[in-house]
Motif scaffolding. Sequence first.
Motif, mmCIF file in Angstrom:
data_model
loop_
_atom_site.group_PDB
_atom_site.id
_atom_site.type_symbol
_atom_site.label_atom_id
_atom_site.label_comp_id
_atom_site.label_asym_id
_atom_site.label_seq_id
_atom_site.Cartn_x
_atom_site.Cartn_y
_atom_site.Cartn_z
ATOM 1 N N VAL A 210 0.819 -1.217 0.000
ATOM 2 C CA VAL A 210 0.000 0.000 0.000
ATOM 3 C C VAL A 210 0.852 1.267 0.000
ATOM 4 C CG1 VAL A 210 -1.963 -1.143 1.092
ATOM 5 C CG2 VAL A 210 -0.181 -0.136 2.519
ATOM 6 N N GLY A 211 2.133 1.119 -0.317
ATOM 7 C CA GLY A 211 3.002 2.287 -0.446
ATOM 8 C C GLY A 211 3.508 2.865 0.849
ATOM 9 N N LEU A 212 3.546 2.051 1.920
ATOM 10 C CA LEU A 212 4.059 2.530 3.203
ATOM 11 C C LEU A 212 5.453 1.967 3.444
ATOM 12 C CD1 LEU A 212 0.924 2.104 5.502
ATOM 13 C CD2 LEU A 212 1.829 4.225 4.548
ATOM 14 N N PRO A 213 6.291 2.671 4.223
ATOM 15 C CA PRO A 213 7.625 2.135 4.530
ATOM 16 C C PRO A 213 7.541 0.899 5.401
ATOM 17 C CG PRO A 213 7.167 4.101 5.833
ATOM 18 C CD PRO A 213 6.061 3.998 4.831
ATOM 19 N N ASP A 214 8.451 -0.013 5.193
ATOM 20 C CA ASP A 214 8.491 -1.269 5.941
ATOM 21 C C ASP A 214 9.743 -1.272 6.803
ATOM 22 O OD1 ASP A 214 8.433 -3.794 6.918
ATOM 23 O OD2 ASP A 214 8.170 -4.797 4.982
ATOM 24 N N PHE A 215 9.553 -1.463 8.102
ATOM 25 C CA PHE A 215 10.684 -1.453 9.020
ATOM 26 C C PHE A 215 11.186 -2.849 9.341
ATOM 27 C CE2 PHE A 215 8.321 2.461 9.750
ATOM 28 C CZ PHE A 215 9.316 3.387 9.492
ATOM 29 N N GLY A 216 10.881 -3.777 8.438
ATOM 30 C CA GLY A 216 11.483 -5.106 8.466
ATOM 31 C C GLY A 216 11.205 -5.899 9.719
ATOM 32 N N ARG A 217 12.269 -6.464 10.279
ATOM 33 C CA ARG A 217 12.106 -7.445 11.351
ATOM 34 C C ARG A 217 11.592 -6.834 12.646
ATOM 35 N NH1 ARG A 217 17.589 -6.381 11.048
ATOM 36 N NH2 ARG A 217 18.647 -5.789 12.990
ATOM 37 N N TYR A 218 11.565 -5.511 12.744
ATOM 38 C CA TYR A 218 11.118 -4.876 13.978
ATOM 39 C C TYR A 218 9.596 -4.790 14.082
ATOM 40 C CZ TYR A 218 16.023 -3.604 14.239
ATOM 41 O OH TYR A 218 17.386 -3.651 14.269
ATOM 42 N N ARG A 219 8.891 -5.180 13.039
ATOM 43 C CA ARG A 219 7.434 -5.183 13.103
ATOM 44 C C ARG A 219 6.971 -6.340 13.984
ATOM 45 N NH1 ARG A 219 5.138 -1.799 9.432
ATOM 46 N NH2 ARG A 219 3.129 -2.825 9.679
ATOM 47 N N ARG A 220 6.036 -6.047 14.890
ATOM 48 C CA ARG A 220 5.594 -7.055 15.843
ATOM 49 C C ARG A 220 4.291 -7.727 15.434
ATOM 50 N NH1 ARG A 220 5.375 -4.191 21.501
ATOM 51 N NH2 ARG A 220 4.307 -2.628 20.229
ATOM 52 N N VAL A 221 3.663 -7.260 14.361
ATOM 53 C CA VAL A 221 2.391 -7.850 13.929
ATOM 54 C C VAL A 221 2.502 -8.231 12.460
ATOM 55 C CG1 VAL A 221 1.018 -6.539 15.583
ATOM 56 C CG2 VAL A 221 1.436 -5.588 13.315
ATOM 57 N N PRO A 222 1.801 -9.298 12.044
ATOM 58 C CA PRO A 222 1.766 -9.622 10.616
ATOM 59 C C PRO A 222 0.912 -8.601 9.881
ATOM 60 C CG PRO A 222 0.276 -11.059 11.831
ATOM 61 C CD PRO A 222 1.025 -10.259 12.851
ATOM 62 N N GLY A 223 1.356 -8.206 8.721
ATOM 63 C CA GLY A 223 0.563 -7.275 7.935
ATOM 64 C C GLY A 223 0.629 -5.851 8.446
ATOM 65 N N LEU A 224 -0.433 -5.095 8.168
ATOM 66 C CA LEU A 224 -0.484 -3.687 8.566
ATOM 67 C C LEU A 224 -0.862 -3.535 10.030
ATOM 68 C CD1 LEU A 224 -2.387 -2.069 5.551
ATOM 69 C CD2 LEU A 224 0.079 -2.150 5.935
ATOM 70 N N ARG A 225 -0.355 -2.455 10.647
ATOM 71 C CA ARG A 225 -0.814 -2.093 11.977
ATOM 72 C C ARG A 225 -2.164 -1.399 11.859
ATOM 73 N NH1 ARG A 225 4.671 -0.051 12.066
ATOM 74 N NH2 ARG A 225 6.047 -1.383 13.331
ATOM 75 N N ARG A 226 -2.884 -1.365 12.977
ATOM 76 C CA ARG A 226 -4.187 -0.689 12.977
ATOM 77 C C ARG A 226 -4.060 0.776 12.592
ATOM 78 N NH1 ARG A 226 -6.950 -2.902 18.596
ATOM 79 N NH2 ARG A 226 -7.824 -4.840 17.752
ATOM 80 N N GLU A 227 -3.033 1.440 13.125
ATOM 81 C CA GLU A 227 -2.887 2.862 12.833
ATOM 82 C C GLU A 227 -2.562 3.106 11.357
ATOM 83 O OE1 GLU A 227 0.858 1.584 15.219
ATOM 84 O OE2 GLU A 227 -1.309 1.189 15.181
ATOM 85 N N GLU A 228 -1.844 2.179 10.749
ATOM 86 C CA GLU A 228 -1.549 2.303 9.319
ATOM 87 C C GLU A 228 -2.809 2.136 8.486
ATOM 88 O OE1 GLU A 228 3.074 0.642 9.247
ATOM 89 O OE2 GLU A 228 1.390 -0.772 9.178
ATOM 90 N N LEU A 229 -3.632 1.162 8.857
ATOM 91 C CA LEU A 229 -4.877 0.950 8.134
ATOM 92 C C LEU A 229 -5.812 2.142 8.313
ATOM 93 C CD1 LEU A 229 -7.941 -0.243 7.858
ATOM 94 C CD2 LEU A 229 -6.193 -1.068 6.305
ATOM 95 N N ALA A 230 -5.897 2.657 9.541
ATOM 96 C CA ALA A 230 -6.753 3.817 9.798
ATOM 97 C C ALA A 230 -6.302 5.019 8.976
ATOM 98 C CB ALA A 230 -6.733 4.149 11.288
ATOM 99 N N GLN A 231 -4.998 5.219 8.876
ATOM 100 C CA GLN A 231 -4.467 6.331 8.073
ATOM 101 C C GLN A 231 -4.867 6.180 6.610
ATOM 102 O OE1 GLN A 231 -0.196 6.622 8.216
ATOM 103 N NE2 GLN A 231 -0.089 8.027 6.477
ATOM 104 N N LEU A 232 -4.737 4.980 6.084
ATOM 105 C CA LEU A 232 -5.097 4.737 4.687
ATOM 106 C C LEU A 232 -6.591 4.953 4.444
ATOM 107 C CD1 LEU A 232 -3.010 1.510 3.999
ATOM 108 C CD2 LEU A 232 -2.655 3.741 2.934
#
Length: 287
Positions: free
Chosen positions: A23-45
């Motif tokens: 969805v065109g957002l930056p990915d911070f790689g292994r530091y992500r703690r959830v699979p897929g998008l975070r809630r705040e990222e989805l809400a922003q979109l």
Amino acid sequence: MDQRAELSEFLRSRRARLKPADVGLPDFGRYRRVPGLRREELAQLAGVSVAYYTRLEQGNGQNVSSEVLDSIARALRLSETERAHLTHLAKPKAKKRRAAAARPQQVRPQVRQLIDAMDPVPAVVLGRGLDILAWNRMARALLGDFAAWEPQERNMARHVFLDDNARSLYRDWECKAVEVVSVLRLCAGCYPDDLRLSGLVGELSVKSEEFRSLWAAHTVADKGHGVKRLNHPLVGDLDLAHETLQFPDDHDLSLVTYHAEPGSRSAESLRLLSDWGVEEAADAGTR
């Protein structure tokens, strides 16, 4: 079925399948703690507050507007079928669906006459929850002797997951299984108060680990068209196109037909099956 839980799990599953790069957002790689998008990222979109989206994902969708649902559907990259499913879950039309779920489904005599007249084209009428309501001679010869089954067993999902013959009949059984569960999940979203459907899902969940796994994936799809690859005990491999047609006065009923490409080996095999008849095919299917 718990409509709030269904809404929550569906949104979580769709959010989990998206990666930031999708969805065109930056990915911070292994530091992500959830699979897929975070809630705040989805809400922003979607253009809504994190608190609002969180309430929706927790199953509180009673007052959500159609415009917000459309925004969330776009952010989640939902298909048209998935959008409809989301709307059914978030804004159920309870009275209408309870009334429909309580009514036993009937197949008009004219429809039965129609599918009999279609012979030698195999034809089946499916109802809500993939109940097998009517069939013609060739459908019996091709798919199974429905007349010999107990009425409560005449269901395509039960056939696929609980009938050992189905695993040898469908050469791509895994694809058929996904298709069946996806259609059943869509139906359950439309009719959460259908006790027969809830009972079917419960029975399959208890008896089939494969069904439980597929059901948990929350995939939804409508019956459509495609190719069925069969291995019939009498005539061997068949590649048949299937078409699903809905009745204009009852969208919960659908007519499914199977046909082979003219001049193909499958067409010749269907002709042979028609000549042999139903009894021989039924006997072969029980061996």
